[in-house]
Design a protein around this motif. Structure first.
Motif, mmCIF file in Angstrom:
data_model
loop_
_atom_site.group_PDB
_atom_site.id
_atom_site.type_symbol
_atom_site.label_atom_id
_atom_site.label_comp_id
_atom_site.label_asym_id
_atom_site.label_seq_id
_atom_site.Cartn_x
_atom_site.Cartn_y
_atom_site.Cartn_z
ATOM 1 N N VAL A 139 -29.849 25.432 -7.730
ATOM 2 C CA VAL A 139 -31.019 25.129 -6.909
ATOM 3 C C VAL A 139 -31.503 26.384 -6.196
ATOM 4 O O VAL A 139 -32.707 26.589 -6.016
ATOM 5 N N ASP A 140 -30.587 27.266 -5.798
ATOM 6 C CA ASP A 140 -30.986 28.503 -5.112
ATOM 7 C C ASP A 140 -31.791 29.404 -6.046
ATOM 8 O O ASP A 140 -32.799 29.995 -5.627
ATOM 9 N N ALA A 141 -31.369 29.500 -7.296
ATOM 10 C CA ALA A 141 -32.113 30.315 -8.259
ATOM 11 C C ALA A 141 -33.497 29.722 -8.502
ATOM 12 O O ALA A 141 -34.482 30.454 -8.620
ATOM 13 N N SER A 142 -33.579 28.413 -8.569
ATOM 14 C CA SER A 142 -34.870 27.757 -8.786
ATOM 15 C C SER A 142 -35.796 27.959 -7.592
ATOM 16 O O SER A 142 -36.991 28.244 -7.758
ATOM 17 N N LEU A 143 -35.278 27.828 -6.398
ATOM 18 C CA LEU A 143 -36.097 28.034 -5.199
ATOM 19 C C LEU A 143 -36.574 29.482 -5.101
ATOM 20 O O LEU A 143 -37.668 29.748 -4.600
ATOM 21 N N GLY A 144 -35.753 30.405 -5.592
ATOM 22 C CA GLY A 144 -36.122 31.816 -5.517
ATOM 23 C C GLY A 144 -37.322 32.186 -6.364
ATOM 24 O O GLY A 144 -37.926 33.241 -6.147
ATOM 25 N N THR A 145 -37.689 31.340 -7.316
ATOM 26 C CA THR A 145 -38.846 31.629 -8.165
ATOM 27 C C THR A 145 -40.127 30.970 -7.661
ATOM 28 O O THR A 145 -41.201 31.190 -8.228
ATOM 29 N N ILE A 146 -40.023 30.162 -6.619
ATOM 30 C CA ILE A 146 -41.196 29.426 -6.130
ATOM 31 C C ILE A 146 -42.007 30.296 -5.181
ATOM 32 O O ILE A 146 -41.502 30.744 -4.149
ATOM 33 N N ASN A 147 -43.256 30.557 -5.520
ATOM 34 C CA ASN A 147 -44.117 31.347 -4.634
ATOM 35 C C ASN A 147 -45.321 30.567 -4.145
ATOM 36 O O ASN A 147 -46.198 31.148 -3.501
ATOM 37 N N ASP A 148 -45.378 29.253 -4.410
ATOM 38 C CA ASP A 148 -46.554 28.491 -3.997
ATOM 39 C C ASP A 148 -46.225 27.351 -3.039
ATOM 40 O O ASP A 148 -46.975 26.378 -2.951
ATOM 41 N N ALA A 149 -45.103 27.447 -2.315
ATOM 42 C CA ALA A 149 -44.840 26.456 -1.274
ATOM 43 C C ALA A 149 -45.933 26.540 -0.205
ATOM 44 O O ALA A 149 -46.302 25.544 0.421
ATOM 45 N N VAL A 150 -46.443 27.758 -0.001
ATOM 46 C CA VAL A 150 -47.631 27.992 0.829
ATOM 47 C C VAL A 150 -48.663 28.592 -0.107
ATOM 48 O O VAL A 150 -48.395 29.592 -0.771
ATOM 49 N N ARG A 151 -49.858 27.967 -0.191
ATOM 50 C CA ARG A 151 -50.816 28.431 -1.192
ATOM 51 C C ARG A 151 -52.240 28.272 -0.692
ATOM 52 O O ARG A 151 -52.530 27.400 0.143
ATOM 53 N N PHE A 152 -53.116 29.128 -1.190
ATOM 54 C CA PHE A 152 -54.509 29.156 -0.756
ATOM 55 C C PHE A 152 -55.403 29.407 -1.966
ATOM 56 O O PHE A 152 -54.961 29.985 -2.970
ATOM 57 N N THR A 153 -56.669 29.007 -1.850
ATOM 58 C CA THR A 153 -57.660 29.287 -2.883
ATOM 59 C C THR A 153 -58.896 29.890 -2.246
ATOM 60 O O THR A 153 -59.484 29.293 -1.331
ATOM 61 N N LEU A 154 -59.280 31.081 -2.701
ATOM 62 C CA LEU A 154 -60.523 31.732 -2.272
ATOM 63 C C LEU A 154 -61.498 31.696 -3.434
ATOM 64 O O LEU A 154 -61.107 31.916 -4.579
ATOM 65 N N GLN A 155 -62.763 31.427 -3.126
ATOM 66 C CA GLN A 155 -63.757 31.216 -4.178
ATOM 67 C C GLN A 155 -65.061 31.943 -3.853
ATOM 68 O O GLN A 155 -65.510 31.919 -2.708
#
Length: 292
Positions: A139-155
């Motif tokens: 689970v630690d390795a899987s969490l380490g690849t997540i970069n969109d727990a906080v995410r934004f969209t600019l348009q």
């Protein structure tokens, strides 16, 4: 709004590492992204935070585990994901003011700001899927690849897109955020079209995602979302995966490529600090003001 995984699909390619040089365009402001007075005024109006809506409760069993859509986490792994969610929520309070300021200065529309935090169940689905697809993965390795727990969209509209991306990304870099990944898929003939970038915040070291879209590419992303969700379910047959991919390809094929978008690359280094661009620390003792 997340970067799409590559397993069994070609819709969301792996994010590429930053290009060593930042894209330049005629009239690009470079190290003078905005006049000090203009920048300071923009920041003063951009730092208000919208309230984060309550997210759906995680589906837990009596033993503390989690189950959904044929996926599961045991109690210990579920607890680790919950702690990861809590850290992301705390870090978001200092990340959001910078992203809002970058949007303000680059004349971007900040899309879906109320959904800037990925829900606990969505994160748990992502972790459980990764662990199922790679037996033995922790689970630690899987969490380490997540970069969109906080995410934004600019348009931005097509004509302002390339300049807007260049300005917004340079500002984020100038404020100390490290560009960790940059996926520009505007030059692809099939699948998703946009720029998905990942950043590491300087104080909390929280990874966060910023997607750079046009109205047409964002509309295509929304239109294909249900197709993609079905495509990535563990039980979807391979022939159905291919059919869903073809439908997504057809939708994204109709999205125009903004001028110069396919040449945009990540900032290669931070700009010189400018006191007028320095963001004040948000006061954690105050409730956020909803100015979105």
């Amino acid at each position: 709004m997340t970067t799409r995984p590559t397993t069994r699909t070609i819709t969301r390619p792996p994010l590429r590492t930053p290009h060593p040089r930042t894209a330049r365009h005629p009239g690009h402001p470079g190290h003078r992204l905005a006049g000090r007075a203009v920048t300071a005024a923009a920041l003063a109006t951009a730092l208000g935070l919208g309230a984060v809506p309550a997210t759906a409760a995680a589906r837990a069993d009596h033993g503390g585990g989690w189950h959904q859509d044929g996926l599961s986490l045991n109690a210990a792994d579920n607890k680790k994901v919950d702690a990861f969610v809590a850290r992301a929520r705390r870090a978001e309070r200092s990340i959001s003011p910078q992203v809002r300021a970058a949007a303000k200065i680059s004349h971007a529309e900040l899309v879906g700001f109320d959904h800037r935090l990925k829900s606990p169940d969505s994160l748990k689905r992502k972790v459980a899927t990764a662990m199922r697809q790679t037996p033995g993965r922790t689970v630690d390795a899987s969490l380490g690849t997540i970069n969109d727990a906080v995410r934004f969209t600019l348009q931005w509209p097509d004509a302002k897109y390339s300049q807007g991306v260049t300005t917004a990304s340079a500002l984020l870099s100038a404020w100390g955020n490290d560009s960790t990944r940059w996926s520009n898929t505007w030059d692809r003939t099939d699948g998703y079209k946009a720029i998905n970038s990942a950043w590491r915040a300087p104080r909390s070291h929280q990874l966060f995602e910023v997607q750079f879209h046009t109205p047409q590419s964002k509309a295509a992303q929304l239109e294909t979302h249900k197709l993609y969700e079905e495509q990535r379910l563990p039980g979807t047959p391979p022939e159905k995966v291919r059919e869903l991919q073809q439908k997504q390809n057809a939708i994204f094929a109709a999205v125009p490529v903004p001028p110069g978008a396919e040449r945009l690359t990540a900032p290669s280094r931070r700009l010189s600090p400018d006191p007028a661009r320095r963001l004040p620390d948000p006061n954690p003792s105050l409730d956020p003001v909803n100015s979105h």
